[in-house]
Design a protein around this motif. Sequence first.
Motif, PDB file in Angstrom:
ATOM      1  N   GLY A 157       2.278 -11.376  -3.103  1.00 18.88           N
ATOM      2  CA  GLY A 157       3.156 -11.616  -4.260  1.00 18.88           C
ATOM      3  C   GLY A 157       2.473 -11.215  -5.667  1.00 18.88           C
ATOM      4  N   TYR A 158       1.339 -11.772  -5.696  1.00 19.66           N
ATOM      5  CA  TYR A 158       0.442 -11.566  -6.919  1.00 19.66           C
ATOM      6  C   TYR A 158       0.445  -9.969  -7.114  1.00 19.66           C
ATOM      7  N   ALA A 159       0.011  -9.271  -6.266  1.00 23.32           N
ATOM      8  CA  ALA A 159      -0.170  -7.673  -6.125  1.00 23.32           C
ATOM      9  C   ALA A 159       1.229  -7.265  -6.464  1.00 23.32           C
ATOM     10  N   MET A 160       2.117  -7.631  -5.989  1.00 26.49           N
ATOM     11  CA  MET A 160       3.325  -6.786  -6.172  1.00 26.49           C
ATOM     12  C   MET A 160       3.880  -7.015  -7.481  1.00 26.49           C
ATOM     13  N   GLN A 161       3.789  -8.352  -8.051  1.00 29.26           N
ATOM     14  CA  GLN A 161       4.245  -8.666  -9.202  1.00 29.26           C
ATOM     15  C   GLN A 161       3.552  -7.941 -10.275  1.00 29.26           C
ATOM     16  N   ILE A 162       2.157  -8.100 -10.231  1.00 25.26           N
ATOM     17  CA  ILE A 162       1.321  -7.377 -11.147  1.00 25.26           C
ATOM     18  C   ILE A 162       1.599  -5.903 -11.306  1.00 25.26           C
ATOM     19  N   THR A 163       1.911  -5.168  -9.997  1.00 28.74           N
ATOM     20  CA  THR A 163       2.546  -3.946  -9.993  1.00 28.74           C
ATOM     21  C   THR A 163       3.780  -3.496 -11.023  1.00 28.74           C
ATOM     22  N   ASN A 164       4.763  -4.648 -10.564  1.00 28.48           N
ATOM     23  CA  ASN A 164       5.854  -4.424 -11.203  1.00 28.48           C
ATOM     24  C   ASN A 164       5.639  -4.386 -12.933  1.00 28.48           C
ATOM     25  N   ILE A 165       4.852  -5.484 -13.133  1.00 28.16           N
ATOM     26  CA  ILE A 165       4.601  -5.605 -14.701  1.00 28.16           C
ATOM     27  C   ILE A 165       3.932  -4.379 -15.161  1.00 28.16           C
ATOM     28  N   LEU A 211      -6.035  -4.853 -14.914  1.00 29.92           N
ATOM     29  CA  LEU A 211      -4.972  -5.500 -14.265  1.00 29.92           C
ATOM     30  C   LEU A 211      -4.754  -4.662 -12.748  1.00 29.92           C
ATOM     31  N   ALA A 212      -4.761  -3.498 -12.893  1.00 27.59           N
ATOM     32  CA  ALA A 212      -4.634  -2.763 -11.656  1.00 27.59           C
ATOM     33  C   ALA A 212      -5.582  -2.976 -10.443  1.00 27.59           C
ATOM     34  N   GLY A 213      -6.874  -3.428 -11.094  1.00 27.26           N
ATOM     35  CA  GLY A 213      -7.968  -3.626  -9.927  1.00 27.26           C
ATOM     36  C   GLY A 213      -7.581  -5.035  -9.491  1.00 27.26           C
ATOM     37  N   ASP A 214      -7.123  -6.010 -10.393  1.00 23.19           N
ATOM     38  CA  ASP A 214      -6.801  -7.319  -9.750  1.00 23.19           C
ATOM     39  C   ASP A 214      -5.788  -7.025  -8.498  1.00 23.19           C
ATOM     40  N   ALA A 215      -4.800  -6.298  -9.102  1.00 25.08           N
ATOM     41  CA  ALA A 215      -3.731  -6.012  -7.987  1.00 25.08           C
ATOM     42  C   ALA A 215      -4.182  -5.163  -6.715  1.00 25.08           C
ATOM     43  N   ARG A 245       1.802  -0.797  -3.497  1.00 22.79           N
ATOM     44  CA  ARG A 245       0.764  -0.301  -3.979  1.00 22.79           C
ATOM     45  C   ARG A 245       0.725   1.174  -4.477  1.00 22.79           C
ATOM     46  N   ALA A 246       1.296   2.067  -3.927  1.00 19.94           N
ATOM     47  CA  ALA A 246       1.464   3.522  -4.297  1.00 19.94           C
ATOM     48  C   ALA A 246       2.236   3.743  -5.616  1.00 19.94           C
ATOM     49  N   ILE A 247       2.850   2.705  -6.409  1.00 22.19           N
ATOM     50  CA  ILE A 247       3.147   2.659  -7.573  1.00 22.19           C
ATOM     51  C   ILE A 247       2.127   2.651  -8.557  1.00 22.19           C
ATOM     52  N   ILE A 248       1.399   2.178  -8.148  1.00 22.10           N
ATOM     53  CA  ILE A 248      -0.127   2.207  -9.247  1.00 22.10           C
ATOM     54  C   ILE A 248      -0.629   3.708  -9.345  1.00 22.10           C
ATOM     55  N   HIS A 249      -0.644   4.384  -8.204  1.00 20.57           N
ATOM     56  CA  HIS A 249      -1.192   5.565  -8.071  1.00 20.57           C
ATOM     57  C   HIS A 249      -0.232   6.497  -8.796  1.00 20.57           C
TER      58      HIS A 249
END
Length: 278
Positions: A157-165, A211-215, A245-249
């Motif tokens: 959940g942390y990872a996905m929400q940070i990605t959203n942000i 933040l991406a690194g945290d995610a 996770r692919a959203i980050i890329h």
Amino acid sequence: MTDLNQAYKQCRKIIEKHSKTFSKAFAMLPTQQKKAVWAIYAFCRRADDIVDEGEDPKKELEAFAKEFDLFMEGKLESDHPSWVALEDVFKNFPMDPAPFYDMIAGQRMDLYPKPIVTKDDLLLYCYHVASTVGLMLLPVIAPGKEKKLRNGAIELGYAMQITNILRDIGEDMERGRVYLPSELMEQYGYTEDDLNKSRVNHAFRDLWEDLAGDAEAYYSNALETIPEYPVYSRAPVGGAAKMYRAIIHSVRDNRYQVFGRRNFVTDQKKKQIIAEMQ
């Protein structure tokens, strides 16, 4: 009275309209679990829509919260498809109401915002609006393993929400919301003026990558728990994590341009991820 099958169909339409990622990932579940995911998603979406699009969101959210209180007491008289389907879910799975209440509390965080100063502030918000969804789903997709998988679900959940942000910085600004921790902005020298003027400079990229690194780390931790899930849930959960996770890329490929454009993962890429999970 709303027919149960019709109620589930309405919930399915909601997830297919609003989250192609979750819809594709959880389509792999057995029928009963898949329908339960639709109902849980519809509950969460209704709360989201109240906050983002409601005419009087504060009043509407409290009315929704009261309905959930009545639902839990078995006193809610409603033929709304979301409640009809969710009642069936609570009958068929060992549901825990706590994350549902926590998620409603998370919606209040958007209506009565406090400044996000530290990363801990950010994680508290992410828990309430995203980790709670994973905790709602655990009794459906991994019954009997809720305690063992709890931390992994929270971290996903942390990872996905940070990605959203990280994807939605521009959209959130338009709504008057800033989720970037102010301590981190100060650390990298990215100012409020920079943010207001949509500057994508060296400081912004360093802040974004922090933040991406945290995610990425939270995704890695969550994906390590996939073998603990029942066989039928491994591909859906792993697929959802990898598609998000692919959203980050995708943002990196678009040179961090999160102002005035929507970054997304192509259907072809999603199909590739799903194929690799099976």
